[in-house]
Design a protein around this motif. Structure first.
Motif, short mmCIF file in Angstrom:
data_model
loop_
_atom_site.label_atom_id
_atom_site.label_comp_id
_atom_site.label_asym_id
_atom_site.label_seq_id
_atom_site.Cartn_x
_atom_site.Cartn_y
_atom_site.Cartn_z
N SER A 1 0.83 -1.21 0.00
CA SER A 1 0.00 0.00 0.00
C SER A 1 0.86 1.26 0.00
CB SER A 1 -0.92 0.01 1.22
OG SER A 1 -1.85 -1.04 1.16
N GLU A 2 1.96 1.22 0.74
CA GLU A 2 2.79 2.41 0.89
C GLU A 2 3.61 2.72 -0.36
OE1 GLU A 2 6.19 4.22 3.94
OE2 GLU A 2 5.17 2.32 4.40
N ASP B 1 -1.73 4.29 -9.77
CA ASP B 1 -2.18 3.76 -11.07
C ASP B 1 -1.78 2.29 -11.27
OD1 ASP B 1 0.52 4.29 -11.26
OD2 ASP B 1 0.42 4.91 -13.36
N GLN B 2 -0.96 1.75 -10.36
CA GLN B 2 -0.56 0.34 -10.46
C GLN B 2 -1.17 -0.52 -9.34
OE1 GLN B 2 3.74 -0.03 -10.78
NE2 GLN B 2 3.87 1.83 -12.02
#
Length: 200
Positions: A74-75, A80-81
């Protein structure tokens, strides 16, 4: 199969068994895990650096590993990926297998030995484990999501700056009713050439 070399049967029997096919409630005996790790320890190693290091996650620590993988994903994943299905899989996979090993390369102190040779030694160690698992009927899966290369993962695993996490190795017995995966290979003759040998 070769009668002279029983190892041939084990090599050709070995398969990738993904965590979804494993039964997380079937424990792996300590003596089998010890044998896997000891066989890994006998991999070839240039300069006897023995660069492999394995960190074992079992019980509740598997969920902790999954949470850490999700946090890192998440970080560090660009928006967009980002994929929700991948996020969920990273968290779930460690709980689907009774044991997960972080495969690490502990960089040796001999600067004359290239890093690639240390990585190759670790890969040989993993192959020893994979073949031992296959011989016992135990499923195994080497996973290498890119987030394992992150500095955050290094800190989590308490690795040094020049060390690397090369993957996660999932181990488990197949669920009841699951069959050992099948596979095939293209002919080896398509992958071998003879240099300057007119007789071949």
């Amino acid at each position: 199969m070769s009668k002279e070399f029983p190892i041939t049967q084990i090599i050709r029997h070995r398969r990738t068994v993904k965590p979804a096919l494993m039964d997380p409630n079937l424990e792996i005996p300590d003596e089998l895990l010890d044998e896997l790790l000891e066989n890994a320890n006998w991999a070839p190693t240039h300069g006897f650096t023995e660069p492999w290091k394995f960190i074992v996650f079992s019980g509740g620590s598997r969920a902790l590993l999954g949470e850490k993988l999700q946090d890192i994903y998440s970080e560090f994943t660009p928006q967009d990926q980002y994929r929700q299905d991948k996020f969920e899989k990273l968290g779930q996979n460690p709980t689907l297998a009774p044991l997960v090993l972080a495969i690490c390369m502990k960089r040796g102190e001999n600067p004359k030995i290239p890093e690639i040779e240390e990585i190759e030694a670790v890969a040989c160690a993993v192959q020893n484990m994979h073949l031992t698992a296959a011989a016992a009927g135990l499923g195994a899966f080497w996973s290498s999501p890119p987030i394992l290369e992150s500095e955050e993962m290094k800190r989590f695993l308490e690795l040094g700056q020049e060390d690397r996490c090369l993957g996660l190795f999932y181990l488990g017995w197949l669920k009841e009713g699951q069959e050992w995966p099948k596979s095939s290979r293209s002919p080896i003759s398509e992958k071998v050439s003879w240099f300057n040998d007119q007789d071949k």
